[in-house]
Write a protein that holds these residues in place. Structure first.
Motif, PDB file in Angstrom:
ATOM      1  N   UNK A   1       0.821  -1.201   0.000  1.00 26.76           N
ATOM      2  CA  UNK A   1       0.000   0.000   0.000  1.00 26.76           C
ATOM      3  C   UNK A   1       0.861   1.259   0.000  1.00 26.76           C
ATOM      4  N   UNK A   2       2.006   1.176   0.652  1.00 19.91           N
ATOM      5  CA  UNK A   2       2.812   2.368   0.889  1.00 19.91           C
ATOM      6  C   UNK A   2       3.742   2.711  -0.265  1.00 19.91           C
ATOM      7  N   UNK A   3       3.939   1.797  -1.220  1.00 18.40           N
ATOM      8  CA  UNK A   3       4.807   2.125  -2.351  1.00 18.40           C
ATOM      9  C   UNK A   3       3.991   2.690  -3.511  1.00 18.40           C
ATOM     10  N   UNK A   4       4.631   2.890  -4.636  1.00 13.87           N
ATOM     11  CA  UNK A   4       4.010   3.572  -5.772  1.00 13.87           C
ATOM     12  C   UNK A   4       3.403   2.601  -6.783  1.00 13.87           C
ATOM     13  N   UNK A   5       3.361   1.318  -6.438  1.00 16.97           N
ATOM     14  CA  UNK A   5       2.963   0.292  -7.399  1.00 16.97           C
ATOM     15  C   UNK A   5       1.530   0.478  -7.895  1.00 16.97           C
ATOM     16  N   UNK A   6       0.601   0.783  -6.980  1.00 14.93           N
ATOM     17  CA  UNK A   6      -0.794   0.910  -7.389  1.00 14.93           C
ATOM     18  C   UNK A   6      -0.977   2.034  -8.409  1.00 14.93           C
ATOM     19  N   UNK A   7      -0.334   3.146  -8.187  1.00 14.33           N
ATOM     20  CA  UNK A   7      -0.426   4.271  -9.124  1.00 14.33           C
ATOM     21  C   UNK A   7       0.132   3.880 -10.487  1.00 14.33           C
ATOM     22  N   UNK A   8       1.272   3.220 -10.487  1.00 14.29           N
ATOM     23  CA  UNK A   8       1.915   2.855 -11.744  1.00 14.29           C
ATOM     24  C   UNK A   8       1.060   1.897 -12.571  1.00 14.29           C
ATOM     25  N   UNK A   9       0.584   0.835 -11.948  1.00 15.89           N
ATOM     26  CA  UNK A   9      -0.174  -0.142 -12.734  1.00 15.89           C
ATOM     27  C   UNK A   9      -1.573   0.377 -13.082  1.00 15.89           C
ATOM     28  N   UNK A  10      -2.148   1.239 -12.207  1.00 16.31           N
ATOM     29  CA  UNK A  10      -3.463   1.816 -12.501  1.00 16.31           C
ATOM     30  C   UNK A  10      -3.390   2.736 -13.702  1.00 16.31           C
ATOM     31  N   UNK A  11      -2.353   3.550 -13.763  1.00 15.79           N
ATOM     32  CA  UNK A  11      -2.193   4.435 -14.913  1.00 15.79           C
ATOM     33  C   UNK A  11      -1.925   3.636 -16.183  1.00 15.79           C
TER      34      UNK A  11
ATOM     35  N   UNK B   1      -8.585  -7.112  10.189  1.00 15.75           N
ATOM     36  CA  UNK B   1      -8.963  -7.973  11.304  1.00 15.75           C
ATOM     37  C   UNK B   1     -10.249  -8.680  10.927  1.00 15.75           C
ATOM     38  N   UNK B   2     -10.882  -9.313  11.873  1.00 15.44           N
ATOM     39  CA  UNK B   2     -12.108 -10.050  11.592  1.00 15.44           C
ATOM     40  C   UNK B   2     -13.203  -9.094  11.114  1.00 15.44           C
ATOM     41  N   UNK B   3     -13.784  -9.409   9.956  1.00 18.56           N
ATOM     42  CA  UNK B   3     -14.898  -8.638   9.399  1.00 18.56           C
ATOM     43  C   UNK B   3     -14.541  -7.175   9.168  1.00 18.56           C
ATOM     44  N   UNK B   4     -13.289  -6.904   8.807  1.00 21.65           N
ATOM     45  CA  UNK B   4     -12.860  -5.518   8.650  1.00 21.65           C
ATOM     46  C   UNK B   4     -11.750  -5.434   7.602  1.00 21.65           C
ATOM     47  N   UNK B   5     -11.903  -4.511   6.628  1.00 19.84           N
ATOM     48  CA  UNK B   5     -10.897  -4.341   5.587  1.00 19.84           C
ATOM     49  C   UNK B   5     -10.694  -2.855   5.293  1.00 19.84           C
ATOM     50  N   UNK B   6      -9.554  -2.553   4.685  1.00 20.30           N
ATOM     51  CA  UNK B   6      -9.264  -1.215   4.172  1.00 20.30           C
ATOM     52  C   UNK B   6      -9.151  -1.319   2.658  1.00 20.30           C
ATOM     53  N   UNK B   7      -9.775  -0.386   1.932  1.00 22.66           N
ATOM     54  CA  UNK B   7      -9.765  -0.406   0.469  1.00 22.66           C
ATOM     55  C   UNK B   7      -9.307   0.957  -0.048  1.00 22.66           C
ATOM     56  N   UNK B   8      -8.323   0.933  -0.940  1.00 22.09           N
ATOM     57  CA  UNK B   8      -7.909   2.151  -1.644  1.00 22.09           C
ATOM     58  C   UNK B   8      -8.072   1.903  -3.136  1.00 22.09           C
TER      59      UNK B   8
ATOM     60  N   UNK C   1      -9.026   0.018 -10.149  1.00 22.41           N
ATOM     61  CA  UNK C   1      -8.015  -0.835  -9.516  1.00 22.41           C
ATOM     62  C   UNK C   1      -8.034  -0.597  -8.004  1.00 22.41           C
ATOM     63  N   UNK C   2      -8.247  -1.669  -7.235  1.00 25.59           N
ATOM     64  CA  UNK C   2      -8.305  -1.554  -5.777  1.00 25.59           C
ATOM     65  C   UNK C   2      -7.282  -2.448  -5.106  1.00 25.59           C
ATOM     66  N   UNK C   3      -6.596  -1.877  -4.110  1.00 24.04           N
ATOM     67  CA  UNK C   3      -5.742  -2.632  -3.203  1.00 24.04           C
ATOM     68  C   UNK C   3      -6.510  -2.796  -1.896  1.00 24.04           C
TER      69      UNK C   3
END
Length: 325
Positions: A177-187, A209-216, A202-204
């Protein structure tokens, strides 16, 4: 042309809502696209991720069309649908309704507040399609489930699905999440490319935890957004498919704009998702538009007080993300 509008947001994903049911506006397809490009420009006094056109329907309580800030039309928008659900329900005095969208007629309903004094609506996200031709994604296989796409990454695994917007989902670790990979492949997949000729959201996804996620999400036609409703819904479904979460249970979905809840349903091999979250109004405005000259001016604006309570939800959500990542 004078236009009355409401600016609002779902999970920080902000829109301008234009009511064509109560007003006699008549827009051509070109005018809708040009309005989106003009009014949604962040350098103007309005600025937004897109425009929600609320229209009459022959068989539903209302119809939603969504135009992104670049003038393209989206087949579906979960965060925008919550705003339209609120508007239609309040306009017609309903607690539940059916809204016509490009690909499906979807159930919406008013819900208990997800957070004190935050207007909350539940919307149906469907249909769910896994065939790569539905996105489209040009690979020599019918579907893609938790697999690598070597042209995009040697390390990540992806799942492709349409809900009905096209989505590419990868479950990741914090360092990814913290690197630039998502931006590069999304573009890459939203520029000229052979894999996704029409682009893709494109979502990472990072389990918290249980029943809990983060989506960017990097949203097609927009870029990185605070939140994308269909992406959070699709991501929740992928976590159920990979057995990180369970069907029929509430999943808390955190995003940079706040928090929503999703419930994934599976019946006879088909899936639907309930997306539950805020529908917050920021202000009402009246503008004078000259599309020929590509200009507009504000005639009036009435700020509303709903954002202050939403920001409390957002602060709590950001603290949860900070502690969990």
């Amino acid at each position: 042309m004078q236009i009355d509008l409401i600016k609002g947001h779902g999970s920080g994903n902000d829109f301008l809502l234009i009511d064509e049911i109560s007003n006699d506006y008549v827009f051509t397809e070109e005018e809708r696209a040009n309005l989106a490009k003009l009014l949604c420009n962040r350098d103007t006094e309005l600025g937004a991720d897109g425009i929600l056109f609320v229209m009459k329907s022959s068989h539903a309580a209302g119809r939603m069309r969504v135009f992104n800030s670049d003038g393209s039309e989206a087949s579906m928008c979960g965060n925008g649908l919550r705003l339209v659900a609120r508007y239609i329900c309040e306009l017609r005095g309903l607690d539940e309704a059916v809204i016509e969208t490009m690909k499906a007629n979807l159930k919406v309903s008013k819900q208990d507040d997800i957070y004190p004094q935050v207007h909350t609506y539940q919307v149906e996200i469907s249909p769910v399609l896994f065939e790569l031709k539905a996105l489209p994604l040009n690979l020599n296989k019918p579907t893609l489930f938790n697999e690598k796409i070597k042209e995009l990454s040697e390390e990540l695994r992806f799942t492709a699905l349409a809900v009905p917007n096209p989505h590419l989902i990868s479950i990741v670790e914090t360092e990814q999440l913290e690197n630039n990979l998502q931006k590069q492949l999304s573009e890459k997949v939203n520029g000229p490319n052979h894999l996704f000729p029409d682009g893709v959201n494109v979502s990472f996804v990072k389990p918290l935890g249980k029943d809990s996620i983060y989506v960017r999400t990097f949203e097609r036609g927009v870029g990185f957004t605070n939140a994308c409703g269909t992406a959070m819904s699709a991501s929740s479904l992928v976590t159920c498919l990979t057995e990180l979460n369970e069907y029929e249970k509430v999943i808390d979905v955190y995003n940079n704009g706040g928090k929503v809840q999703c419930v994934v349903h599976k019946l006879d091999g088909t899936y639907t998702i309930d997306l539950i979250g805020n529908a917050t109004y920021l202000y009402r405005a009246s503008i004078q538009v000259n599309l020929g000259e590509k200009t507009f001016s504000n005639l009036s604006r009435t700020n509303l007080s709903e954002q202050a309570t939403y920001e409390k939800l957002q602060e709590d959500a950001q603290e949860m993300i900070k502690q969990s990542l």
